[in-house]
Write a protein that holds these residues in place. Sequence first.
Motif, PDB file in Angstrom:
ATOM      1  N   SER A  95      57.382  39.198   6.834  1.00  0.00           N
ATOM      2  CA  SER A  95      57.735  39.158   5.410  1.00  0.00           C
ATOM      3  C   SER A  95      57.914  37.724   4.919  1.00  0.00           C
ATOM      4  O   SER A  95      58.650  37.476   3.969  1.00  0.00           O
ATOM      5  N   ALA A 118      53.129  34.469   4.016  1.00  0.00           N
ATOM      6  CA  ALA A 118      51.809  35.052   4.305  1.00  0.00           C
ATOM      7  C   ALA A 118      51.844  36.568   4.119  1.00  0.00           C
ATOM      8  O   ALA A 118      50.946  37.148   3.491  1.00  0.00           O
ATOM      9  N   THR A 125      59.354  44.012   9.210  1.00  0.00           N
ATOM     10  CA  THR A 125      59.824  42.679   9.556  1.00  0.00           C
ATOM     11  C   THR A 125      60.960  42.765  10.571  1.00  0.00           C
ATOM     12  O   THR A 125      61.793  43.676  10.505  1.00  0.00           O
ATOM     13  N   SER A 165      59.551  30.765   6.349  1.00  0.00           N
ATOM     14  CA  SER A 165      59.150  30.442   4.972  1.00  0.00           C
ATOM     15  C   SER A 165      60.367  30.057   4.127  1.00  0.00           C
ATOM     16  O   SER A 165      60.281  29.203   3.253  1.00  0.00           O
ATOM     17  N   GLY A 206      60.542  20.439   2.353  1.00  0.00           N
ATOM     18  CA  GLY A 206      59.815  19.355   1.695  1.00  0.00           C
ATOM     19  C   GLY A 206      59.032  19.791   0.486  1.00  0.00           C
ATOM     20  O   GLY A 206      59.213  19.264  -0.615  1.00  0.00           O
ATOM     21  N   GLY A 207      58.117  20.749   0.651  1.00  0.00           N
ATOM     22  CA  GLY A 207      57.345  21.173  -0.491  1.00  0.00           C
ATOM     23  C   GLY A 207      56.020  21.783  -0.127  1.00  0.00           C
ATOM     24  O   GLY A 207      55.796  22.191   1.012  1.00  0.00           O
ATOM     25  N   MET A 229      57.254  45.002  15.588  1.00  0.00           N
ATOM     26  CA  MET A 229      55.975  45.434  16.160  1.00  0.00           C
ATOM     27  C   MET A 229      56.005  45.134  17.654  1.00  0.00           C
ATOM     28  O   MET A 229      56.275  43.988  18.040  1.00  0.00           O
ATOM     29  N   ASP A 288      55.117  36.756  18.689  1.00  0.00           N
ATOM     30  CA  ASP A 288      54.818  38.151  19.078  1.00  0.00           C
ATOM     31  C   ASP A 288      53.395  38.577  18.710  1.00  0.00           C
ATOM     32  O   ASP A 288      52.679  39.168  19.529  1.00  0.00           O
ATOM     33  N   GLU A 312      51.193  31.145   9.860  1.00  0.00           N
ATOM     34  CA  GLU A 312      51.316  30.305  11.059  1.00  0.00           C
ATOM     35  C   GLU A 312      50.807  31.004  12.317  1.00  0.00           C
ATOM     36  O   GLU A 312      50.426  30.344  13.284  1.00  0.00           O
ATOM     37  N   SER A 341      51.323  23.677   5.231  1.00  0.00           N
ATOM     38  CA  SER A 341      51.330  25.018   5.830  1.00  0.00           C
ATOM     39  C   SER A 341      51.698  26.125   4.852  1.00  0.00           C
ATOM     40  O   SER A 341      51.135  27.217   4.925  1.00  0.00           O
ATOM     41  N   LEU A 342      52.616  25.871   3.926  1.00  0.00           N
ATOM     42  CA  LEU A 342      52.878  26.908   2.921  1.00  0.00           C
ATOM     43  C   LEU A 342      51.588  27.177   2.147  1.00  0.00           C
ATOM     44  O   LEU A 342      51.207  28.325   1.912  1.00  0.00           O
TER      45      LEU A 342
HETATM   46  C1  FAD Z   1      62.727  24.037   8.970  1.00  0.00           C
HETATM   47  C2  FAD Z   1      61.308  24.171   8.494  1.00  0.00           C
HETATM   48  C3  FAD Z   1      60.860  23.433   7.401  1.00  0.00           C
HETATM   49  C4  FAD Z   1      59.550  23.544   6.947  1.00  0.00           C
HETATM   50  N1  FAD Z   1      59.148  22.840   5.855  1.00  0.00           N
HETATM   51  C5  FAD Z   1      57.898  23.022   5.358  1.00  0.00           C
HETATM   52  C6  FAD Z   1      57.495  22.385   4.156  1.00  0.00           C
HETATM   53  O1  FAD Z   1      58.256  21.661   3.522  1.00  0.00           O
HETATM   54  N2  FAD Z   1      56.231  22.623   3.705  1.00  0.00           N
HETATM   55  C7  FAD Z   1      55.345  23.422   4.363  1.00  0.00           C
HETATM   56  O2  FAD Z   1      54.212  23.586   3.894  1.00  0.00           O
HETATM   57  N3  FAD Z   1      55.721  24.048   5.500  1.00  0.00           N
HETATM   58  C8  FAD Z   1      56.963  23.878   6.002  1.00  0.00           C
HETATM   59  N4  FAD Z   1      57.331  24.530   7.144  1.00  0.00           N
HETATM   60  C9  FAD Z   1      56.394  25.452   7.788  1.00  0.00           C
HETATM   61  C10 FAD Z   1      56.292  26.734   6.980  1.00  0.00           C
HETATM   62  O3  FAD Z   1      57.572  27.098   6.503  1.00  0.00           O
HETATM   63  C11 FAD Z   1      55.743  27.866   7.834  1.00  0.00           C
HETATM   64  O4  FAD Z   1      54.616  27.446   8.538  1.00  0.00           O
HETATM   65  C12 FAD Z   1      55.326  29.038   6.938  1.00  0.00           C
HETATM   66  O5  FAD Z   1      56.401  29.411   6.108  1.00  0.00           O
HETATM   67  C13 FAD Z   1      54.889  30.202   7.806  1.00  0.00           C
HETATM   68  O6  FAD Z   1      54.839  31.360   7.005  1.00  0.00           O
HETATM   69  P1  FAD Z   1      54.473  32.729   7.694  1.00  0.00           P
HETATM   70  O7  FAD Z   1      54.531  33.774   6.611  1.00  0.00           O
HETATM   71  O8  FAD Z   1      53.237  32.595   8.471  1.00  0.00           O
HETATM   72  O9  FAD Z   1      55.635  32.971   8.782  1.00  0.00           O
HETATM   73  P2  FAD Z   1      57.232  33.147   8.625  1.00  0.00           P
HETATM   74  O10 FAD Z   1      57.712  32.755   7.292  1.00  0.00           O
HETATM   75  O11 FAD Z   1      57.845  32.514   9.799  1.00  0.00           O
HETATM   76  O12 FAD Z   1      57.385  34.705   8.740  1.00  0.00           O
HETATM   77  C14 FAD Z   1      57.126  35.397   9.931  1.00  0.00           C
HETATM   78  C15 FAD Z   1      57.596  36.810   9.736  1.00  0.00           C
HETATM   79  O13 FAD Z   1      57.145  37.625  10.811  1.00  0.00           O
HETATM   80  C16 FAD Z   1      58.210  38.449  11.249  1.00  0.00           C
HETATM   81  N5  FAD Z   1      57.943  38.844  12.635  1.00  0.00           N
HETATM   82  C17 FAD Z   1      57.712  38.044  13.705  1.00  0.00           C
HETATM   83  N6  FAD Z   1      57.478  38.790  14.804  1.00  0.00           N
HETATM   84  C18 FAD Z   1      57.554  40.088  14.398  1.00  0.00           C
HETATM   85  C19 FAD Z   1      57.429  41.344  15.057  1.00  0.00           C
HETATM   86  N7  FAD Z   1      57.150  41.431  16.375  1.00  0.00           N
HETATM   87  N8  FAD Z   1      57.592  42.472  14.339  1.00  0.00           N
HETATM   88  C20 FAD Z   1      57.895  42.426  13.013  1.00  0.00           C
HETATM   89  N9  FAD Z   1      58.027  41.272  12.332  1.00  0.00           N
HETATM   90  C21 FAD Z   1      57.848  40.119  13.020  1.00  0.00           C
HETATM   91  C22 FAD Z   1      59.447  37.599  11.048  1.00  0.00           C
HETATM   92  O14 FAD Z   1      60.612  38.355  11.038  1.00  0.00           O
HETATM   93  C23 FAD Z   1      59.118  36.958   9.693  1.00  0.00           C
HETATM   94  O15 FAD Z   1      59.436  37.829   8.639  1.00  0.00           O
HETATM   95  C24 FAD Z   1      58.647  24.423   7.615  1.00  0.00           C
HETATM   96  C25 FAD Z   1      59.087  25.157   8.708  1.00  0.00           C
HETATM   97  C26 FAD Z   1      60.397  25.039   9.158  1.00  0.00           C
HETATM   98  C27 FAD Z   1      60.850  25.836  10.333  1.00  0.00           C
END
Ligand code: FAD
Length: 419
Positions: free
Chosen positions: A12, A15, A33, A42, A47-48, A152, A204, A350, A366-367
């Motif tokens: 959640s 992405a 989630t 997320s 930063g941004g 999952m 995972d 990610e 990455s966002l």
């Molecule tokens: C401290 C920090 C600062 C950052 N700052 C920036 C920034 O300024 N700018 C930028 O572009 N990027 C930044 N990033 C990176 C960016 O936040 C992440 O790469 C991006 O948000 C990833 O989004 P996502 O939706 O792929 O994953 P996430 O937001 O990590 O979401 C993953 C989801 O999957 C769920 N999940 C995982 N495994 C399972 C499972 N087995 N079953 C069910 N649910 C599961 C989790 O609970 C979560 O809801 C930062 C990261 C961190 C940690």
Amino acid sequence: MKNYYDVVIIGSGVAGCFSALHLPKEMDICMVTKEQLNKSDSFLAQGGICVETSADDYEAFMEDTLKAGHYENDRESVDMMIKSSAEVIHELIDYGVAFETRDGELLYTKEGGHSKPRILHFKDETGKAITHTLLVKTLENRHVRVFEETTMVDLLVKDEHCIGVQIESPDGLLNLYSKFVILATGGVGGLYEHSTNYRHLTGDGIAIAMAHGVAMKDLSYVQIHPTTLYSEEPGRRFLISEAVRGEGGILLNKAGERFTDELKPRDVVSKAIHEQMEKDNLPYVFLSFAEIETDVKERFPAIYERCLREGYDITKEPIKVVPAQHYYMGGIKIDLEGRTSLECLYAAGEAACNGVHGANRLASNSLLESLVFAKRAALDIAAREDTFEPVFLSSKEYQDGRELLEERREKLKGVLRNE
Ligand SMILES: Cc1cc2nc3c(=O)[nH]c(=O)nc-3n(C[C@H](O)[C@H](O)[C@H](O)COP(=O)(O)OP(=O)(O)OC[C@H]3O[C@@H](n4cnc5c(N)ncnc54)[C@H](O)[C@@H]3O)c2cc1C
């Protein structure tokens, strides 16, 4: 809980939410989630988010991304990300994300590796501003059912098609069947002792997909962030955003001397810090906010508050910082539409890898990348939805697959630790 959907989304974060928001309203969608909705990386982004500020910025944005990625990036993916960036940002603004402005114009900031300002932000809580807004919009959609604290634990695969997932919730194990699955399970930081990531993010989606033989890419590319707040306590490391250095923060050794160019890409600055730590024989270096011209309390309120709780007043003194695991460039191999090598299985964010970051991610890409390719995955699914009928597994078929899975699941941990 019903057990058949058009699309099941795992995760959640940005992405997961952005893909849900771009799937047609006629589709029946389930999002699960692992913990509560606000527990994703997320939410932590400080930063941004990058955007191509004008057509003139294209070449520089491309070059900055490639240079940070050691020119190992997939150029087509970078091109797609840059060219889609303005549209995605406008969508966010339309949803209600309030990026900082000055005199009515969007305000761009700069971070390490960027040759010019092109990063939009909301204070030092950009991720929270974006993800909260996207979650609210997702929950407003009646065709999306959301289940928290639901993990999952496996993919359901038949005849080389992904036909759903197995989940574990407080009510027990359940098979959820679907025409399509999107893995948006985030990074791998929970596998590391020192990481800025939430501890429950343990790769995972990547491990389970790998166990089913789904193609992977760049598995050894792990990003270490140069500056996290030094602590002797176990647990998640608190990030000191790259934007601090982007706006004038200076790294100092134990003698109070500057020892590196703070605005080099992350891997270069992390290496310089490690070398300095060895020279100083200390487990940290110092970061000073003294040269920052803006009001640091106003610009970095979350960092200010957190440091104050840890005993530092950043308006008066430097803080101790240390590099920590931060981001995973590798993951489940996807094409430009988010398709994996397994039919009907998509990945985004990610957890996925199309080579956009190469060997090292440029700050705040990455966002953006998560949003751009999650949207493309959703639009691809929307275009082919009608061609699929429900498929289910017999219990014998499921049991046979499970035994193989256990055996191969440990593989990922070994790869990440370079064993
Ligand atoms: C401290 C920090 C600062 C950052 N700052 C920036 C920034 O300024 N700018 C930028 O572009 N990027 C930044 N990033 C990176 C960016 O936040 C992440 O790469 C991006 O948000 C990833 O989004 P996502 O939706 O792929 O994953 P996430 O937001 O990590 O979401 C993953 C989801 O999957 C769920 N999940 C995982 N495994 C399972 C499972 N087995 N079953 C069910 N649910 C599961 C989790 O609970 C979560 O809801 C930062 C990261 C961190 C940690």
